[in-house]
Write an enzyme that holds these catalytic residues in place. Sequence first.
Site, PDB file in Angstrom:
ATOM      1  N   VAL A  15       0.644  -1.421   0.039  1.00 54.72           N
ATOM      2  CA  VAL A  15       0.161   0.115  -0.024  1.00 54.72           C
ATOM      3  C   VAL A  15       1.071   1.355   0.169  1.00 54.72           C
ATOM      4  O   VAL A  15       0.646   2.084  -0.638  1.00 54.72           O
ATOM      5  CB  VAL A  15      -0.972  -0.044   1.247  1.00 54.72           C
ATOM      6  CG1 VAL A  15      -1.872   1.348   1.150  1.00 54.72           C
ATOM      7  CG2 VAL A  15      -1.761  -1.359   1.181  1.00 54.72           C
ATOM      8  N   ASP A  35      10.134   2.700   6.792  1.00 55.17           N
ATOM      9  CA  ASP A  35       9.550   1.390   7.386  1.00 55.17           C
ATOM     10  C   ASP A  35      10.586   0.947   8.450  1.00 55.17           C
ATOM     11  O   ASP A  35      11.806   1.078   8.436  1.00 55.17           O
ATOM     12  CB  ASP A  35       9.444   0.245   6.034  1.00 55.17           C
ATOM     13  CG  ASP A  35       8.659  -0.844   6.454  1.00 55.17           C
ATOM     14  OD1 ASP A  35       7.460  -0.944   5.942  1.00 55.17           O
ATOM     15  OD2 ASP A  35       8.881  -1.608   7.489  1.00 55.17           O
ATOM     16  N   HIS A  48       4.771 -11.921   2.942  1.00 54.38           N
ATOM     17  CA  HIS A  48       4.289 -13.391   3.027  1.00 54.38           C
ATOM     18  C   HIS A  48       3.185 -13.868   2.287  1.00 54.38           C
ATOM     19  O   HIS A  48       2.580 -14.876   2.299  1.00 54.38           O
ATOM     20  CB  HIS A  48       4.551 -14.056   4.199  1.00 54.38           C
ATOM     21  CG  HIS A  48       4.124 -13.217   5.322  1.00 54.38           C
ATOM     22  ND1 HIS A  48       5.037 -12.492   6.222  1.00 54.38           N
ATOM     23  CD2 HIS A  48       2.917 -12.722   5.762  1.00 54.38           C
ATOM     24  CE1 HIS A  48       4.491 -11.822   7.126  1.00 54.38           C
ATOM     25  NE2 HIS A  48       2.909 -11.794   6.812  1.00 54.38           N
ATOM     26  N   HIS A 225      -3.304 -16.099  10.018  1.00 52.92           N
ATOM     27  CA  HIS A 225      -3.949 -16.743   8.758  1.00 52.92           C
ATOM     28  C   HIS A 225      -2.797 -18.021   8.112  1.00 52.92           C
ATOM     29  O   HIS A 225      -1.730 -17.539   8.110  1.00 52.92           O
ATOM     30  CB  HIS A 225      -4.095 -15.898   7.315  1.00 52.92           C
ATOM     31  CG  HIS A 225      -4.408 -16.444   6.274  1.00 52.92           C
ATOM     32  ND1 HIS A 225      -5.696 -17.257   6.238  1.00 52.92           N
ATOM     33  CD2 HIS A 225      -3.958 -16.621   4.879  1.00 52.92           C
ATOM     34  CE1 HIS A 225      -6.008 -17.651   4.915  1.00 52.92           C
ATOM     35  NE2 HIS A 225      -4.931 -17.331   4.081  1.00 52.92           N
ATOM     36  N   TYR A 256      -7.844 -22.213  -0.515  1.00 50.64           N
ATOM     37  CA  TYR A 256      -7.490 -21.782  -1.710  1.00 50.64           C
ATOM     38  C   TYR A 256      -6.189 -22.426  -1.796  1.00 50.64           C
ATOM     39  O   TYR A 256      -5.309 -22.711  -1.092  1.00 50.64           O
ATOM     40  CB  TYR A 256      -7.456 -20.143  -1.755  1.00 50.64           C
ATOM     41  CG  TYR A 256      -6.425 -19.582  -0.996  1.00 50.64           C
ATOM     42  CD1 TYR A 256      -5.167 -19.356  -0.965  1.00 50.64           C
ATOM     43  CD2 TYR A 256      -6.828 -19.001   0.382  1.00 50.64           C
ATOM     44  CE1 TYR A 256      -4.254 -19.028  -0.588  1.00 50.64           C
ATOM     45  CE2 TYR A 256      -5.892 -18.283   1.263  1.00 50.64           C
ATOM     46  CZ  TYR A 256      -4.717 -18.385   0.846  1.00 50.64           C
ATOM     47  OH  TYR A 256      -3.594 -17.893   1.904  1.00 50.64           O
ATOM     48  N   THR A 384      -4.265  -7.491  -3.450  1.00 49.09           N
ATOM     49  CA  THR A 384      -5.545  -7.770  -4.609  1.00 49.09           C
ATOM     50  C   THR A 384      -5.813  -6.129  -4.798  1.00 49.09           C
ATOM     51  O   THR A 384      -6.018  -5.920  -5.954  1.00 49.09           O
ATOM     52  CB  THR A 384      -6.802  -8.697  -4.261  1.00 49.09           C
ATOM     53  OG1 THR A 384      -6.277  -9.929  -3.763  1.00 49.09           O
ATOM     54  CG2 THR A 384      -7.678  -8.665  -5.338  1.00 49.09           C
ATOM     55  N   TYR A 559     -34.733  19.828  -0.369  1.00 48.79           N
ATOM     56  CA  TYR A 559     -34.158  18.441  -0.961  1.00 48.79           C
ATOM     57  C   TYR A 559     -33.002  19.028  -1.660  1.00 48.79           C
ATOM     58  O   TYR A 559     -33.363  19.620  -2.765  1.00 48.79           O
ATOM     59  CB  TYR A 559     -35.061  17.552  -1.437  1.00 48.79           C
ATOM     60  CG  TYR A 559     -34.389  16.351  -2.133  1.00 48.79           C
ATOM     61  CD1 TYR A 559     -33.634  15.337  -1.048  1.00 48.79           C
ATOM     62  CD2 TYR A 559     -34.337  16.193  -3.510  1.00 48.79           C
ATOM     63  CE1 TYR A 559     -32.926  14.203  -1.577  1.00 48.79           C
ATOM     64  CE2 TYR A 559     -33.836  15.082  -4.025  1.00 48.79           C
ATOM     65  CZ  TYR A 559     -33.036  13.997  -2.969  1.00 48.79           C
ATOM     66  OH  TYR A 559     -32.343  12.934  -3.544  1.00 48.79           O
ATOM     67  N   ASP A 572     -27.603  13.125  -1.082  1.00 50.47           N
ATOM     68  CA  ASP A 572     -28.344  13.815  -0.940  1.00 50.47           C
ATOM     69  C   ASP A 572     -29.057  13.935   0.489  1.00 50.47           C
ATOM     70  O   ASP A 572     -28.962  13.353   1.300  1.00 50.47           O
ATOM     71  CB  ASP A 572     -29.316  13.139  -1.909  1.00 50.47           C
ATOM     72  CG  ASP A 572     -30.095  11.953  -1.311  1.00 50.47           C
ATOM     73  OD1 ASP A 572     -29.270  11.116  -0.520  1.00 50.47           O
ATOM     74  OD2 ASP A 572     -30.973  11.464  -1.706  1.00 50.47           O
ATOM     75  N   THR A 574     -31.534  16.347   3.135  1.00 51.26           N
ATOM     76  CA  THR A 574     -32.705  17.484   3.301  1.00 51.26           C
ATOM     77  C   THR A 574     -32.392  18.451   4.148  1.00 51.26           C
ATOM     78  O   THR A 574     -32.337  17.960   5.476  1.00 51.26           O
ATOM     79  CB  THR A 574     -34.135  16.675   3.667  1.00 51.26           C
ATOM     80  OG1 THR A 574     -34.155  15.542   2.876  1.00 51.26           O
ATOM     81  CG2 THR A 574     -35.294  17.382   3.912  1.00 51.26           C
ATOM     82  N   GLU A 671     -42.623  13.881   9.143  1.00 51.48           N
ATOM     83  CA  GLU A 671     -41.650  13.559  10.193  1.00 51.48           C
ATOM     84  C   GLU A 671     -41.784  14.234  11.373  1.00 51.48           C
ATOM     85  O   GLU A 671     -41.850  15.554  11.299  1.00 51.48           O
ATOM     86  CB  GLU A 671     -40.256  13.744   9.428  1.00 51.48           C
ATOM     87  CG  GLU A 671     -39.994  12.563   8.392  1.00 51.48           C
ATOM     88  CD  GLU A 671     -38.738  13.032   7.506  1.00 51.48           C
ATOM     89  OE1 GLU A 671     -38.105  13.780   8.101  1.00 51.48           O
ATOM     90  OE2 GLU A 671     -38.431  12.211   6.854  1.00 51.48           O
ATOM     91  N   TYR A 673     -40.209  15.203  14.925  1.00 50.11           N
ATOM     92  CA  TYR A 673     -39.124  14.903  15.606  1.00 50.11           C
ATOM     93  C   TYR A 673     -39.135  15.644  17.146  1.00 50.11           C
ATOM     94  O   TYR A 673     -40.033  16.631  17.293  1.00 50.11           O
ATOM     95  CB  TYR A 673     -37.829  15.797  15.070  1.00 50.11           C
ATOM     96  CG  TYR A 673     -37.553  15.414  13.770  1.00 50.11           C
ATOM     97  CD1 TYR A 673     -36.381  14.282  13.640  1.00 50.11           C
ATOM     98  CD2 TYR A 673     -37.983  15.676  12.699  1.00 50.11           C
ATOM     99  CE1 TYR A 673     -35.988  14.157  12.155  1.00 50.11           C
ATOM    100  CE2 TYR A 673     -37.775  15.454  11.332  1.00 50.11           C
ATOM    101  CZ  TYR A 673     -36.436  14.637  11.185  1.00 50.11           C
ATOM    102  OH  TYR A 673     -36.222  14.193   9.986  1.00 50.11           O
TER     103      TYR A 673
END
Length: 844
Positions: A15, A35, A48, A225, A256, A384, A559, A572, A574, A671, A673
């Site tokens: 990474v 590192d 590994h 693992h 695997y 991956t 909205y 999105d 409100t 609504e 509240y």
Amino acid sequence: MQTHARLVIIGAGIVGCSAAYHLARLGWRDIVVIDQGPLFATGGSTSHAPGLVFQTNGSQTMCRMAQYAVKLYGELSLDDQPCFYPVGSLEVAYTPERLRDLHRRRGWGRSWGLHSDVIGPAEARAQLPLLDDSKILGALAVPGDGIAKAVRACEAMARFAQAHGASFYGRTPVTGFETAGGRVTAVLTGQGRIATEQVLLCGGIWGPKVGRLAGVSVPLTPCQHQYVRTTPLRELLGETREVVHPILRHQDKAMYARQVGNSYGVGSYQHTPLLVCPDDIRPHETWVSATEITEKDNNNAFPQPSAISVASVATWDMPSVMPFTPEHFDGPWQDMAEILPTLRGADFAATMNGMFSFTPDGNPVVGEAPNLRGFWVAEAVWVTHGGGVGKAVAELMATGSAEWDMRDCDIDRFEPHAHSAPYVLARGWTQYDEVYDILHPLQQMEQPRPLRTSPFYARQQALGAVFFEGRGWERPQWFESNVETLKRSNVQTFNPRLGWAARCWSPIAGAEHLATREHIALYDMTPLTRCEVAGPGALAFLQHLTTNQLEKPAGSVVYTCMCDERGGVRSDVTVTRLAESEFQVACNGPADIAWLRRHAPEDGRVLVRETTPGTCCVGVWGPRARELVQPLSGDDFSNETFPYFTARRVYIGEVPCMAQRVSYVGELGWEIYTSADYGLRLWDLLWAAGQPLGAIAAGRTAFDALRLEKGYRLWGADMHAEHTPYEAGLGFTVKLDKGDFLGRDALIRAKERGLSRKLCCMVLDDSAHVVLGKEPIWADGQVVGYVSSATYGYSVGKSFAYGYLPIELASAGARVEIEYFGECYGATVAREPLFDPHGARLRS
Ligand code: FAD
């Protein structure tokens, strides 16, 4: 050792190296990568990993990042040695259920542009001759998958970055950070201090520990693992090439395998998850490795058969390696030998119990820390996805947004509880345990629950609520007590659901749906994330972050979209103007609150305060909603005084409330509240008043079908950062003439360009077919899009789906097919919304 740098990257694993490479490509110079271990076999997880790359993923972003990594690694080489072997992959089916699921997985691949096919046992054996095809029912074959040489790729990317001004230092452990004014200012290392404005943490399993030095939480747990390499196999004697066989997954047994020259490597997820506390990982100083050179030469660190004896493997010693526990491998080994019989004649030549990271939802953690500016994180990433995550985080750092929508990996996606140690452990455990399981999209986590409950929880339990979890909240999906409503309704006359569509579902939801349209229902909206934005700068601030015009009188509700620099829909929301300088913003989760906070001016003129905890909300919706609330209140709920898209402070009985006339289900209603302490009283008043009117409590399954009938988009499914509001059919929220706002320039360009695709509604020919979402959409023999949302609409009597289609197909009447578990269902593009297109019911 440098004393200043523009950026310090911590960790030279896949990474860190990928990020350095991509930032260098974006023109960043003066980067330092450090590192604690020796470069480039650092002793981290990358050292590994046997490098299997399976690209298929239910998350489009994860699949895209893997696709990108395959391309990147395929283009890289180190001293003429390739960094990727495109040998293909086979995921075999041992059970009929798995075979069916392989078709679903192939559908994901098609949706995301990844070529794959489901093949028969004999064809699988033709590709992998060691396979016993009598034991399998078929396989998913992905020709583009293969083996990444991760350490090699690290060094190749590092060389590129070095050639463009980056410096790499091994044996340089980070010991602390300096911060000032909420920003990181320096990294302290064993070799000295580096002043810097930016840090990128790519510390793998050490991430939580290093983050803690800066006060930054990295919610992941290291997991052990186990992986073994066999003694040479008879069938491979004389094989000199490192890998020619496709990589193999036996997911029914959580295993695997890959070829390694004349032997095989076999890995297991079958054993019980073995989690490790980050504090218990041995310090790097204890790593006195005689195998250092061998590891690097062997690349990846797993030694070549000819180069190392079993005895020397037994002394294998790295900080990220734990003792191998044979008792966890015996069963898995037998299981793998059943489909690869040659393993029966082999032994372990080398064993490995390495560690890597799992987050609460299994996805990486990427982004700038919410509590420390300039401190970036790219953690819990597999080889991956390393290429793709490096690209994405580099783009985020350099430009503020990435090419791909990053919601699945966003550091801000976690609720506060998701950072707690017990939660990280419990969820990390499950992620490891289920890594190869066949999971229904609505499958519920079992623990830890319940975490967050609304004040109405006890009442909901009494009504037989079936709770699903969302962001820690217990949310009723439907209520068993509504079985009586079901008996009275005509839901029974609709087609019954079958297969996966019938799981995590009940016909009761259909009855709740119709009861909402015909009478009235109470919905618990408490889990809806919301915040207060207040202060003298609040209006200007919100105007800058949103696309719609918010300069409206107090009591207005608007909205709107929030876009990023590229004009993509970041969310999105409100927005309710409660007073001159006070707004409520109802949004899509903690990432939205973090987005608001990140953009808030630092001069204190705007306060962003999350109000979800401590408040609650009931949605009272249906044609009889006014009949229910009006008698409970001295305030005027008439259409004239309280029109659609307005809000008022009112009393319901004694309870002080804020009511807003909006409805995500497309019916008259509010609504309502209030603070959590009044919540139960509010519910009880509404419930009692509703009984003579036939009111029921209804759940989210009905809610979702109702919103789709009305064509209301769900962020994260129907649109995200890769879609503009125009493409999503939300152009009405974009007011280009209101002044400048984030994303405006990109939206002007998008408007000038015109649309090349559009979100469309497709009605399935056979209303008995209900699809789940993410399925590929076909037209003229090509995949042209994928399903973003789908449901059966009880009011319209149709099964339908939403998805983006090329503009040529985006007109009513166009024909498409939706692939569902390998079958194709015909569908026709329809004018939307399907229900009450003019919104007459909302305005009644
Ligand atoms: P790392 O490679 O661990 O790099 C982090 C670096 O940070 C380390 O080098 C460490 O020394 C450094 N660091 C940490 N703390 C400090 C500090 N305080 N100061 C300085 N430096 C520090 N993935 C796949 O995609 N395919 C596979 O087939 C596969 N198989 C695997 C098999 C095993 C046995 C294991 C253990 C993992 C496997 N993985 C696989 C997972 C994969 O290896 C990791 O997810 C990935 O390598 C993580 O990369 P990283 O760069 O985040 O972490």
